[in-house]
Design a protein around this motif. Structure first.
Motif, PDB file in Angstrom:
ATOM      1  N   SER A   1      18.701   1.145 -24.727  1.00 14.05           N
ATOM      2  CA  SER A   1      18.428   1.694 -26.061  1.00 14.05           C
ATOM      3  C   SER A   1      19.390   2.808 -26.445  1.00 14.05           C
ATOM      4  O   SER A   1      19.634   3.035 -27.635  1.00 14.05           O
ATOM      5  CB  SER A   1      16.988   2.218 -26.124  1.00 14.05           C
ATOM      6  OG  SER A   1      16.783   3.241 -25.160  1.00 14.05           O
ATOM      7  N   ASP A   2      19.956   3.502 -25.447  1.00 16.27           N
ATOM      8  CA  ASP A   2      20.884   4.593 -25.755  1.00 16.27           C
ATOM      9  C   ASP A   2      22.323   4.115 -25.907  1.00 16.27           C
ATOM     10  O   ASP A   2      23.237   4.921 -26.086  1.00 16.27           O
ATOM     11  CB  ASP A   2      20.812   5.679 -24.677  1.00 16.27           C
ATOM     12  CG  ASP A   2      21.222   5.170 -23.293  1.00 16.27           C
ATOM     13  OD1 ASP A   2      21.576   3.975 -23.173  1.00 16.27           O
ATOM     14  OD2 ASP A   2      21.182   5.973 -22.339  1.00 16.27           O
TER      15      ASP A   2
ATOM     16  N   LEU B   1      18.744  -3.406 -26.410  1.00 20.46           N
ATOM     17  CA  LEU B   1      17.325  -3.496 -26.086  1.00 20.46           C
ATOM     18  C   LEU B   1      16.616  -2.171 -26.383  1.00 20.46           C
ATOM     19  O   LEU B   1      17.256  -1.126 -26.511  1.00 20.46           O
ATOM     20  CB  LEU B   1      17.138  -3.855 -24.618  1.00 20.46           C
ATOM     21  CG  LEU B   1      17.880  -5.092 -24.102  1.00 20.46           C
ATOM     22  CD1 LEU B   1      17.487  -5.354 -22.651  1.00 20.46           C
ATOM     23  CD2 LEU B   1      17.586  -6.303 -24.960  1.00 20.46           C
ATOM     24  N   ASN B   2      15.305  -2.230 -26.461  1.00 14.70           N
ATOM     25  CA  ASN B   2      14.496  -1.026 -26.603  1.00 14.70           C
ATOM     26  C   ASN B   2      14.269  -0.328 -25.274  1.00 14.70           C
ATOM     27  O   ASN B   2      13.655   0.748 -25.224  1.00 14.70           O
ATOM     28  CB  ASN B   2      13.131  -1.375 -27.214  1.00 14.70           C
ATOM     29  CG  ASN B   2      13.207  -1.621 -28.707  1.00 14.70           C
ATOM     30  OD1 ASN B   2      13.848  -0.866 -29.428  1.00 14.70           O
ATOM     31  ND2 ASN B   2      12.563  -2.682 -29.170  1.00 14.70           N
TER      32      ASN B   2
ATOM     33  N   ASN C   1       5.668   1.506 -25.979  1.00 14.11           N
ATOM     34  CA  ASN C   1       5.359   2.648 -26.833  1.00 14.11           C
ATOM     35  C   ASN C   1       4.383   2.176 -27.913  1.00 14.11           C
ATOM     36  O   ASN C   1       4.745   1.351 -28.756  1.00 14.11           O
ATOM     37  CB  ASN C   1       6.635   3.189 -27.480  1.00 14.11           C
ATOM     38  CG  ASN C   1       6.395   4.425 -28.331  1.00 14.11           C
ATOM     39  OD1 ASN C   1       5.342   4.592 -28.937  1.00 14.11           O
ATOM     40  ND2 ASN C   1       7.389   5.281 -28.406  1.00 14.11           N
ATOM     41  N   PRO C   2       3.129   2.663 -27.928  1.00 10.11           N
ATOM     42  CA  PRO C   2       2.139   2.139 -28.878  1.00 10.11           C
ATOM     43  C   PRO C   2       2.412   2.509 -30.330  1.00 10.11           C
ATOM     44  O   PRO C   2       1.865   1.885 -31.237  1.00 10.11           O
ATOM     45  CB  PRO C   2       0.829   2.771 -28.389  1.00 10.11           C
ATOM     46  CG  PRO C   2       1.255   4.043 -27.731  1.00 10.11           C
ATOM     47  CD  PRO C   2       2.575   3.736 -27.080  1.00 10.11           C
ATOM     48  N   LYS C   3       3.253   3.487 -30.558  1.00 12.76           N
ATOM     49  CA  LYS C   3       3.534   3.915 -31.928  1.00 12.76           C
ATOM     50  C   LYS C   3       4.661   3.106 -32.567  1.00 12.76           C
ATOM     51  O   LYS C   3       4.738   3.003 -33.794  1.00 12.76           O
ATOM     52  CB  LYS C   3       3.889   5.405 -31.947  1.00 12.76           C
ATOM     53  CG  LYS C   3       2.737   6.319 -31.524  1.00 12.76           C
ATOM     54  CD  LYS C   3       3.159   7.774 -31.542  1.00 12.76           C
ATOM     55  CE  LYS C   3       1.981   8.708 -31.268  1.00 12.76           C
ATOM     56  NZ  LYS C   3       1.382   8.513 -29.939  1.00 12.76           N
ATOM     57  N   THR C   4       5.535   2.524 -31.729  1.00  9.68           N
ATOM     58  CA  THR C   4       6.679   1.758 -32.259  1.00  9.68           C
ATOM     59  C   THR C   4       6.685   0.306 -31.830  1.00  9.68           C
ATOM     60  O   THR C   4       7.404  -0.510 -32.408  1.00  9.68           O
ATOM     61  CB  THR C   4       8.001   2.396 -31.814  1.00  9.68           C
ATOM     62  OG1 THR C   4       8.125   2.278 -30.378  1.00  9.68           O
ATOM     63  CG2 THR C   4       8.068   3.860 -32.210  1.00  9.68           C
ATOM     64  N   GLY C   5       5.920  -0.043 -30.798  1.00 11.58           N
ATOM     65  CA  GLY C   5       5.935  -1.400 -30.268  1.00 11.58           C
ATOM     66  C   GLY C   5       7.099  -1.678 -29.336  1.00 11.58           C
ATOM     67  O   GLY C   5       7.234  -2.801 -28.827  1.00 11.58           O
ATOM     68  N   ALA C   6       7.948  -0.687 -29.073  1.00 16.38           N
ATOM     69  CA  ALA C   6       9.130  -0.888 -28.238  1.00 16.38           C
ATOM     70  C   ALA C   6       8.745  -1.085 -26.776  1.00 16.38           C
ATOM     71  O   ALA C   6       7.958  -0.323 -26.218  1.00 16.38           O
ATOM     72  CB  ALA C   6      10.065   0.312 -28.368  1.00 16.38           C
ATOM     73  N   VAL C   7       9.296  -2.139 -26.162  1.00 13.56           N
ATOM     74  CA  VAL C   7       9.159  -2.333 -24.718  1.00 13.56           C
ATOM     75  C   VAL C   7      10.167  -1.407 -24.056  1.00 13.56           C
ATOM     76  O   VAL C   7      11.370  -1.652 -24.097  1.00 13.56           O
ATOM     77  CB  VAL C   7       9.425  -3.795 -24.318  1.00 13.56           C
ATOM     78  CG1 VAL C   7       9.404  -3.944 -22.794  1.00 13.56           C
ATOM     79  CG2 VAL C   7       8.392  -4.722 -24.941  1.00 13.56           C
ATOM     80  N   VAL C   8       9.687  -0.347 -23.442  1.00 17.65           N
ATOM     81  CA  VAL C   8      10.584   0.676 -22.901  1.00 17.65           C
ATOM     82  C   VAL C   8      10.919   0.436 -21.438  1.00 17.65           C
ATOM     83  O   VAL C   8      11.867   1.046 -20.909  1.00 17.65           O
ATOM     84  CB  VAL C   8       9.991   2.082 -23.090  1.00 17.65           C
ATOM     85  CG1 VAL C   8       9.871   2.411 -24.577  1.00 17.65           C
ATOM     86  CG2 VAL C   8       8.626   2.202 -22.405  1.00 17.65           C
TER      87      VAL C   8
ATOM     88  N   ILE D   1      13.826  -6.359 -28.176  1.00 19.44           N
ATOM     89  CA  ILE D   1      15.143  -6.233 -28.807  1.00 19.44           C
ATOM     90  C   ILE D   1      15.118  -5.192 -29.929  1.00 19.44           C
ATOM     91  O   ILE D   1      14.254  -5.228 -30.802  1.00 19.44           O
ATOM     92  CB  ILE D   1      15.609  -7.589 -29.356  1.00 19.44           C
ATOM     93  CG1 ILE D   1      15.874  -8.550 -28.203  1.00 19.44           C
ATOM     94  CG2 ILE D   1      16.867  -7.433 -30.197  1.00 19.44           C
ATOM     95  CD1 ILE D   1      16.313  -9.933 -28.649  1.00 19.44           C
ATOM     96  N   LYS D   2      16.071  -4.313 -29.891  1.00 20.99           N
ATOM     97  CA  LYS D   2      16.251  -3.316 -30.944  1.00 20.99           C
ATOM     98  C   LYS D   2      17.143  -3.874 -32.051  1.00 20.99           C
ATOM     99  O   LYS D   2      16.861  -3.714 -33.245  1.00 20.99           O
ATOM    100  CB  LYS D   2      16.860  -2.052 -30.348  1.00 20.99           C
ATOM    101  CG  LYS D   2      16.987  -0.874 -31.284  1.00 20.99           C
ATOM    102  CD  LYS D   2      17.520   0.346 -30.528  1.00 20.99           C
ATOM    103  CE  LYS D   2      17.602   1.567 -31.406  1.00 20.99           C
ATOM    104  NZ  LYS D   2      18.116   2.740 -30.638  1.00 20.99           N
ATOM    105  N   SER D   3      18.230  -4.538 -31.665  1.00 19.27           N
ATOM    106  CA  SER D   3      19.122  -5.172 -32.637  1.00 19.27           C
ATOM    107  C   SER D   3      19.962  -6.224 -31.916  1.00 19.27           C
ATOM    108  O   SER D   3      20.156  -6.150 -30.693  1.00 19.27           O
ATOM    109  CB  SER D   3      20.047  -4.144 -33.308  1.00 19.27           C
ATOM    110  OG  SER D   3      20.922  -3.564 -32.359  1.00 19.27           O
ATOM    111  N   ALA D   4      20.448  -7.200 -32.677  1.00 18.40           N
ATOM    112  CA  ALA D   4      21.314  -8.241 -32.112  1.00 18.40           C
ATOM    113  C   ALA D   4      22.218  -8.762 -33.220  1.00 18.40           C
ATOM    114  O   ALA D   4      21.759  -9.016 -34.334  1.00 18.40           O
ATOM    115  CB  ALA D   4      20.479  -9.377 -31.528  1.00 18.40           C
TER     116      ALA D   4
END
Length: 804
Positions: free
Chosen positions: A122-123, A373-374, A414-421, A580-583
């Motif tokens: 993610s970074d 990725l997240n 993350n329950p606030k964003t749905g991101a699989v961390v 996925i954050k972006s692709a």
């Protein structure tokens, strides 16, 4: 003037004259009316009046009829036929122009050339770059003729006779594209080859028309063998394999010229759905489907006289070999890459970039994607370290063969964003191909119980005694008590067949009492329970609404359960875990849909479940592993343990206000075909006596990871007045040991869901360490695990009593 002449004159001045216009009537000679007698004039006037009335109708009350008349004149059959013929000529002309101006490309499309996918954390730091594209062309002459025929039998039996196109299928595809419905199949082998090699998977009318034109030209200019060779050498077979040579090596460790007909039929069947039909990763349903497809291919060959029936009848399904991971996919990398690819493929189909999952898989496999990725790099490493420290470092399959059957999977969201961390798929992708974080073939067991309570609260359900269900509602916790109000008989056994008597719902959740939640499921209605489960994120499409489902006997993955609990943590607003954050590649940019959806259960219902689940951690089956963890530092936690029938799976899914993590342990035989086996006896516990329960290793993995990455201590913001989080818990002296009699006498009364309203709810000692129950009510052979006081945990952390 004679009578005959007078009659003719009247006719000219009366009925015959009516159709003439007014000007002609005004100019008629006076002698015409003078020759008519006054007696005969009246009928003529009446006739003339009626005619005039009819002519004046459009200006009066009969205007609608006039309008209809104009419409009829506008849409005459001649005009419609002319329009149709004109449109047809226009289409034919446009097609001729397209045909003349669209050549067969000299080179392959960019997606058919060698490229790599790049995966990042993610970074933005590098996670992985996939290896070389696995493709090697072979001459068709090197492939056995019968193996060639398997592909024709699978995809296009009329291949050797057709003109390279399926006009009906192509027309349907164009219309579906225009209407946004996607593809419905029907492409010939020639069309599929043209799309794969010369064009792209883009879903546009222009691309489909080009595909049609090039296919027609290619069929005229090239031989069928040339086209078939191109098709089998450019198709994607899964496992990163493009072309039959790479596929033969990936699935059977042989060159393409050594493939048997049975093996060729499997590879041909595979093209319909490479991931779903890959035997190593396929679900039971997927395996059944690919076997059906395999039989379909061979039966078509017999039908076309390409295979002798006796030879076909003697064939058995050729199970493929285990896959080999590509270099650079070791550890967790391969799991993350595979899961990211699967999610991207779904998004390509959902956004209309690809017609179906097969085309989407080919697009991703072709490379050229830059995927972020997240996954948080720090949390990912922490989760891996937690599994190693708390579990895998303690496994010794040389001393204990059962230790080789233990598989772990985990997902953190993350329950606030749905991101699989963070995601843990297994000990090593190159050693264990199946991703334990996304597999759905093991029971979630008692981690399903909060879903039943959520359904009860959201639906405002009542007991058999018409009492509204809440955290303090009293149920009969007698083991093997038949449920009341169901047409299907069901009497589940509690763990170790313990009778708890009358207990509150809060206590039933803390102790995970089967009989209570079986009755609650019937009270709510199992159809409503499954509907709520689906809304929360579970796959319930093929489940039957029967009471046995209350024990979590369906299949579910850590990814799914993390989504369910994240929705509870997010106050009832649906959370879809997103990896996925972006692709993006040179042709497409994919932005995931918003992972946070609408409210699927009320906030009060979700918050009440959260409040109740805090009791499981503070006063129930997860106490020893979570409450007493020195790293907790007062952090509020809600969660639920689960241990399935025969101890084939053990779970702990729990959350803080900021992080949800599902951890599952699965018993999978290390020997092919890797059936499900028990976890009992692993890690040094006594064989047949020491279960691996959800409150043990899964909860310890969860606690070490969650408390290790927490940056602050947080509290739940709950809108409820029910549950352990908002009500003080009554404490008592430590419970008796497991060898002593249960504190409650077995109930001998007729089954009921609660005692009289005036009865004071009984409260079990809060220091008792209850165990998890099998989910199907079968008796367990192990020693009772409920008796160790939790005030002083056992000295040996691997003791079977620890954290059950």
């Amino acid at each position: 003037m004679g009578r005959a002449e007078e009659r003719r004159a009247r006719q000219r001045g009366g009925r015959r004259a009516a159709p003439r216009n007014r000007s002609s009537q005004a100019a008629a000679p006076e002698s015409r009316t003078e020759s008519v007698s006054s007696a005969e004039g009246a009928p003529q006037a009446a006739v003339g009046g009626r005619v005039a009335a009819r002519r004046g109708a459009p200006k009066g009350g009969k205007g609608a009829k006039g309008e209809k008349g104009r419409i009829r004149r506008l849409f005459t059959w001649k005009k419609m036929l002319g329009t149709f013929l004109g449109f047809t000529v226009l289409v034919i002309g446009a097609f001729i122009i397209l045909y003349m101006t669209t050549p067969i490309p000299d080179t392959a499309n960019a997606e058919a050339e060698l490229q790599s996918n790049v995966y990042k954390y993610s970074d933005g730091t590098m996670l992985a770059r996939d290896g070389k594209l696995n493709r090697e062309n072979v001459d068709l002459a090197e492939i056995d003729k019968a193996v060639q025929h398997t592909f024709v039998a699978a995809e296009n039996k009329s291949f050797y006779q057709d003109a390279g196109v399926d006009l009906k299928g192509t027309t349907r595809g164009v219309l579906n594209t225009l209407m946004g419905k996607g593809a419905q199949g029907g492409s010939t082998i020639t069309q599929q080859y043209v799309k794969n090699y010369y064009l792209t998977q883009e879903q546009t009318v222009t691309r489909k028309l080009k595909e049609l034109v090039i296919s027609l030209k290619l069929d005229r200019e090239k031989s069928k063998d040339y086209i078939l060779a191109g098709y089998i050498n450019s198709s994607y077979y899964g496992r990163g394999a493009y072309g039959i040579q790479a596929a033969a090596q990936a699935y059977y460790r042989v060159d393409a010229d050594k493939l048997s007909v049975a093996q060729g039929a499997y590879l041909a069947a595979l093209l319909q759905a490479p991931s779903q039909y890959d035997w190593a990763a396929a679900s039971d349903t997927g395996k059944k489907l690919v076997e059906q497809r395999w039989n379909y291919v061979l039966d078509n060959m017999v039908e076309e006289d390409w295979l002798d029936k006796s030879e076909r009848d003697a064939m058995t399904f050729p199970v493929p070999k285990e896959p080999k991971a590509a270099p650079g996919q070791e550890g967790q990398v391969g799991y993350l890459v595979k899961a990211a690819n699967a999610e991207l493929e779904k998004q390509l189909v959902a956004q209309g970039v690809a017609d179906n999952s097969t085309e989407a898989e080919a697009m991703v496999g072709a490379g050229g994607w830059n995927i972020t990725l997240n996954v948080d790099k720090k949390k990912q490493k922490a989760l891996e370290a937690s599994v190693k420290d708390q579990l895998t470092s303690k496994l010794d399959k040389k001393k204990r063969p059962v230790d080789g059957d233990v598989q772990a999977g985990a997902v953190s969201v993350n329950p606030k964003t749905g991101a699989v961390v963070a995601m843990y798929g297994g000990v090593n992708y190159v050693e264990h191909y199946t991703n334990n974080a996304t597999r759905t073939d093991y029971q979630p067991a008692s981690t399903f119980k909060p879903v039943i309570l959520a359904a009860a609260l959201d639906q405002g359900a009542v007991t058999q005694d018409d009492e509204k269900i809440g955290a303090n509602t009293i149920y009969d916790g007698t083991s093997k008590r038949p449920v009341v109000g169901s047409d299907i008989g069901f009497a589940p056994e509690n763990e170790d067949d313990v009778d708890y008597g009358d207990v509150t719902v809060q206590t039933a959740m803390n102790k995970s009492i089967n009989s209570v939640f079986a009755q609650m499921g019937v009270d709510v209605g199992m159809d409503k329970v499954l509907k709520t489960a689906g809304a929360l994120g579970m796959d319930t499409a093929d489940l039957k609404a029967v009471p046995a489902q209350t024990l979590g006997t369906m299949g579910a993955s850590p990814l799914q359960m993390a989504g369910v609990y994240a929705t509870l943590d997010n106050h009832g607003r649906q959370v879809t875990p997103t990896l996925i954050k972006s692709a993006e590649n040179s042709a497409h940019a994919v932005t995931p849909a918003d992972p946070i959806g609408d409210e699927v259960i009320s906030r009060e219902a979700a918050d009440t479940v959260t409040s109740v689940l805090t009791g499981v951690v503070d006063d129930g089956t997860a106490r020893a592993s979570v409450l007493d963890n020195p790293q907790r530092n007062g952090q509020k936690v809600a969660g639920k343990t689960g241990t399935s029938d025969d101890n084939k799976s053990a779970w702990f899914t729990a959350y803080t206000p900021d992080l949800v993590t599902a951890v599952g342990l699965f018993g999978e035989s290390a020997k092919p075909p890797h059936p499900q086996v028990t976890l009992t006896g692993a890690t040094g516990t006594v064989p047949g006596k020491g279960r691996i329960a959800g409150g043990g290793f899964p909860a310890r993995i969860w606690a070490a990871y969650t408390f290790g990455v927490a940056s602050k201590v947080s509290k739940f913001d709950l809108e409820t007045d029910q549950g352990a989080a908002v009500q003080p818990t009554i404490t008592a002296s430590p419970s008796p040991s497991a060898s002593e009699e249960p504190s409650e006498e077995p109930s001998t009364a007729a089954p009921s869901t609660k005692p009289p309203k005036t009865q004071t709810p009984s409260q079990e000692p809060t220091t008792e360490e209850p165990s998890e129950e099998p989910t199907t009510g079968e008796p367990t052979t192990g020693e009772p695990t409920t008796g160790e006081p939790t005030t002083e945990p056992p000295e040996n952390p691997l003791d079977p009593q620890f954290g059950q």
